[in-house]
Design a protein around this motif. Structure first.
Motif, PDB file in Angstrom:
ATOM      1  N   ALA A  89      -3.751 -87.425  76.821  1.00 40.37           N
ATOM      2  CA  ALA A  89      -3.194 -87.751  75.503  1.00 40.37           C
ATOM      3  C   ALA A  89      -3.930 -86.974  74.412  1.00 40.37           C
ATOM      4  O   ALA A  89      -5.134 -86.747  74.484  1.00 40.37           O
ATOM      5  CB  ALA A  89      -3.293 -89.248  75.244  1.00 40.37           C
ATOM      6  N   ARG A 103       5.872 -83.392  57.892  1.00 37.34           N
ATOM      7  CA  ARG A 103       6.021 -84.263  59.043  1.00 37.34           C
ATOM      8  C   ARG A 103       6.719 -83.508  60.167  1.00 37.34           C
ATOM      9  O   ARG A 103       7.545 -82.644  59.906  1.00 37.34           O
ATOM     10  CB  ARG A 103       6.820 -85.514  58.657  1.00 37.34           C
ATOM     11  N   PRO A 104       6.485 -83.850  61.449  1.00 35.52           N
ATOM     12  CA  PRO A 104       5.502 -84.846  61.854  1.00 35.52           C
ATOM     13  C   PRO A 104       4.118 -84.229  62.069  1.00 35.52           C
ATOM     14  O   PRO A 104       4.011 -83.090  62.495  1.00 35.52           O
ATOM     15  CB  PRO A 104       6.079 -85.356  63.168  1.00 35.52           C
ATOM     16  N   CYS A 105       3.118 -84.948  61.725  1.00 39.68           N
ATOM     17  CA  CYS A 105       1.723 -84.659  62.071  1.00 39.68           C
ATOM     18  C   CYS A 105       1.082 -83.537  61.272  1.00 39.68           C
ATOM     19  O   CYS A 105      -0.037 -83.139  61.560  1.00 39.68           O
ATOM     20  CB  CYS A 105       1.577 -84.346  63.562  1.00 39.68           C
ATOM     21  N   LEU A 153       2.054 -89.686  62.988  1.00 40.71           N
ATOM     22  CA  LEU A 153       1.241 -89.904  64.174  1.00 40.71           C
ATOM     23  C   LEU A 153       1.633 -91.222  64.840  1.00 40.71           C
ATOM     24  O   LEU A 153       2.251 -92.086  64.215  1.00 40.71           O
ATOM     25  CB  LEU A 153      -0.250 -89.922  63.819  1.00 40.71           C
ATOM     26  N   LYS A 154       1.281 -91.384  66.085  1.00 37.98           N
ATOM     27  CA  LYS A 154       1.591 -92.596  66.829  1.00 37.98           C
ATOM     28  C   LYS A 154       0.351 -93.481  66.838  1.00 37.98           C
ATOM     29  O   LYS A 154      -0.649 -93.160  67.486  1.00 37.98           O
ATOM     30  CB  LYS A 154       2.009 -92.241  68.249  1.00 37.98           C
ATOM     31  N   ARG A 209      -0.308 -79.924  64.331  1.00 32.71           N
ATOM     32  CA  ARG A 209       0.489 -79.221  65.328  1.00 32.71           C
ATOM     33  C   ARG A 209      -0.134 -77.875  65.698  1.00 32.71           C
ATOM     34  O   ARG A 209       0.202 -77.297  66.734  1.00 32.71           O
ATOM     35  CB  ARG A 209       1.919 -79.030  64.825  1.00 32.71           C
ATOM     36  N   ALA A 267       0.778 -93.636  60.861  1.00 33.19           N
ATOM     37  CA  ALA A 267       2.114 -93.708  61.449  1.00 33.19           C
ATOM     38  C   ALA A 267       3.168 -93.192  60.475  1.00 33.19           C
ATOM     39  O   ALA A 267       4.119 -92.498  60.867  1.00 33.19           O
ATOM     40  CB  ALA A 267       2.420 -95.139  61.872  1.00 33.19           C
ATOM     41  N   GLY A 326       4.148 -82.719  72.201  1.00 32.74           N
ATOM     42  CA  GLY A 326       3.952 -84.112  72.570  1.00 32.74           C
ATOM     43  C   GLY A 326       3.511 -84.996  71.425  1.00 32.74           C
ATOM     44  O   GLY A 326       3.311 -84.546  70.288  1.00 32.74           O
ATOM     45  N   ASP A 327       3.356 -86.278  71.727  1.00 33.79           N
ATOM     46  CA  ASP A 327       2.890 -87.239  70.734  1.00 33.79           C
ATOM     47  C   ASP A 327       1.438 -86.950  70.362  1.00 33.79           C
ATOM     48  O   ASP A 327       0.627 -86.548  71.198  1.00 33.79           O
ATOM     49  CB  ASP A 327       2.983 -88.667  71.279  1.00 33.79           C
ATOM     50  N   VAL A 328       1.131 -87.177  69.088  1.00 30.58           N
ATOM     51  CA  VAL A 328      -0.256 -87.140  68.633  1.00 30.58           C
ATOM     52  C   VAL A 328      -0.627 -88.566  68.251  1.00 30.58           C
ATOM     53  O   VAL A 328      -0.012 -89.160  67.357  1.00 30.58           O
ATOM     54  CB  VAL A 328      -0.442 -86.189  67.441  1.00 30.58           C
ATOM     55  N   PHE A 329      -1.618 -89.135  68.931  1.00 31.97           N
ATOM     56  CA  PHE A 329      -2.000 -90.526  68.738  1.00 31.97           C
ATOM     57  C   PHE A 329      -3.108 -90.636  67.693  1.00 31.97           C
ATOM     58  O   PHE A 329      -4.117 -89.939  67.782  1.00 31.97           O
ATOM     59  CB  PHE A 329      -2.479 -91.134  70.060  1.00 31.97           C
TER      60      PHE A 329
END
Length: 322
Positions: free
Chosen positions: A53, A6-8, A38-39, A12, A34, A18-21
């Motif tokens: 995004a 984590r995260p993602c 991930l968002k 990466r 989530a 940044g956020d990964v949706f």
């Protein structure tokens, strides 16, 4: 299975900042995404995503469409088309985890290697020993003759930028395809024996009503073969002459589900570039993430008038002949 960092996870490598949706059409899958860093954004709320995004589009129930692609034209999108293979909850969860375990840097490097080699205009690539005299009759030895009209699909980059829409399949395999109407060896032709561990059944978003009926039967056929262990394929002049597993012959059933009009000619020579996930692969799942985990795969059917079925050969050396 190995835990996802984590995260993602390895996403990466594609989206370093940044956020990964995780945009998906299934709430349970979104919740799992989530939990893995991930968002989560439901598909019907994706209009609120900012320009630029970074999106992993997990389509568990919807097929890819041109309007959907246009909808995300201002984002950087990695598409995972689960519904084309198996949208069941367990298969979708497995595909999500494998997406986050994929080594995208290694996959891009492997794709670049194959593209460079194909540009050298080799006459053949042999999976297995280069000499027939050295071949084990119970092992893979497949001779793939390469024509001058190769059509290659791959994404040999470990990055996706704004405005780019990239399928997970293009990241994890290099696909050489031909049309059912192509004759002769202008694209490729296969001869020999291949031993597959995995088999997949998929459909195209343009699938016809008759094709959809064949796809349903193909998924049942796939499950039967996957439960029997090693699958043996014999090829002659690019036509599958037999496919057996567990002492059973599945040749005629495979001919029917891929559309008998195509005569079991191979329509895809696939090169796996996602080899790093092989220890984690569960061949029971009908997941696109299994497709690129082997050294190569052979595809039959186009997914429109009948199923597209891939047979994945997990391990083999290869040799180019000039």
């Amino acid at each position: 299975m190995t835990e996802v960092n984590r995260p993602c996870g390895t996403l990466r490598q594609i989206f370093p900042e940044g956020d990964v949706f995780a945009v998906t059409d299934d709430g349970a899958l979104g919740a799992e995404a989530a939990e893995l860093g991930l968002k989560y954004v439901p598909l019907d709320e994706a209009a609120g995503l900012p320009d630029g995004a970074r999106v992993v589009l997990l389509l568990q129930h919807h097929m890819i469409s041109k309007p959907m692609r246009m909808f995300f034209r201002r984002q950087a999108v990695l598409v995972v088309p689960m519904a084309s293979f198996d949208g069941a909850p367990d298969a979708a969860a497995y595909t999500l985890r494998m997406t986050l375990l994929t080594d995208y840097l290694r996959a891009a490097s492997t794709a670049a290697y194959w593209i460079d080699k194909l540009r050298e205009n080799a006459e053949k690539v042999v999976f297995g020993p280069p000499r027939a005299d050295d071949a084990d009759p119970d092992a893979t030895r497949l001779v793939c003759s390469l024509g001058s009209a190769l059509r290659v699909d791959a994404w040999p980059n470990a990055s996706i930028g704004t405005g780019q829409w990239v399928s997970i399949g293009s990241c994890c395999e290099l696909s050489i395809t031909k049309q059912p109407s192509d004759v002769g060896g202008d694209v490729f032709s296969m001869d020999g024996v291949a031993l597959a561990s995995g088999v997949l059944a998929a459909c195209d978003p343009r699938v016809t009503a008759a094709g959809e009926r064949r796809v349903l039967e193909a998924r049942r056929l796939r499950a039967e073969m996957a439960a029997l262990g090693t699958i043996r394929l014999s090829m002659k002049d690019n036509v599958l002459t037999s496919v057996t597993a567990g002492g059973e012959d599945f040749t005629e059933r495979l001919r029917e589900v891929t559309n008998p009009d195509h005569g079991l000619q191979a329509l895809e020579l696939g090169i796996g570039t996602n080899l790093a996930v092989l220890p984690e692969v569960d061949w029971r799942f009908n997941s696109q993430l299994n497709e690129g985990a082997g050294v190569m795969h052979i595809g039959f059917g186009e997914g429109i008038t009948g199923a597209h079925m891939d047979f994945v050969i997990p391990e083999s050396d290869h040799h180019f002949l000039y």
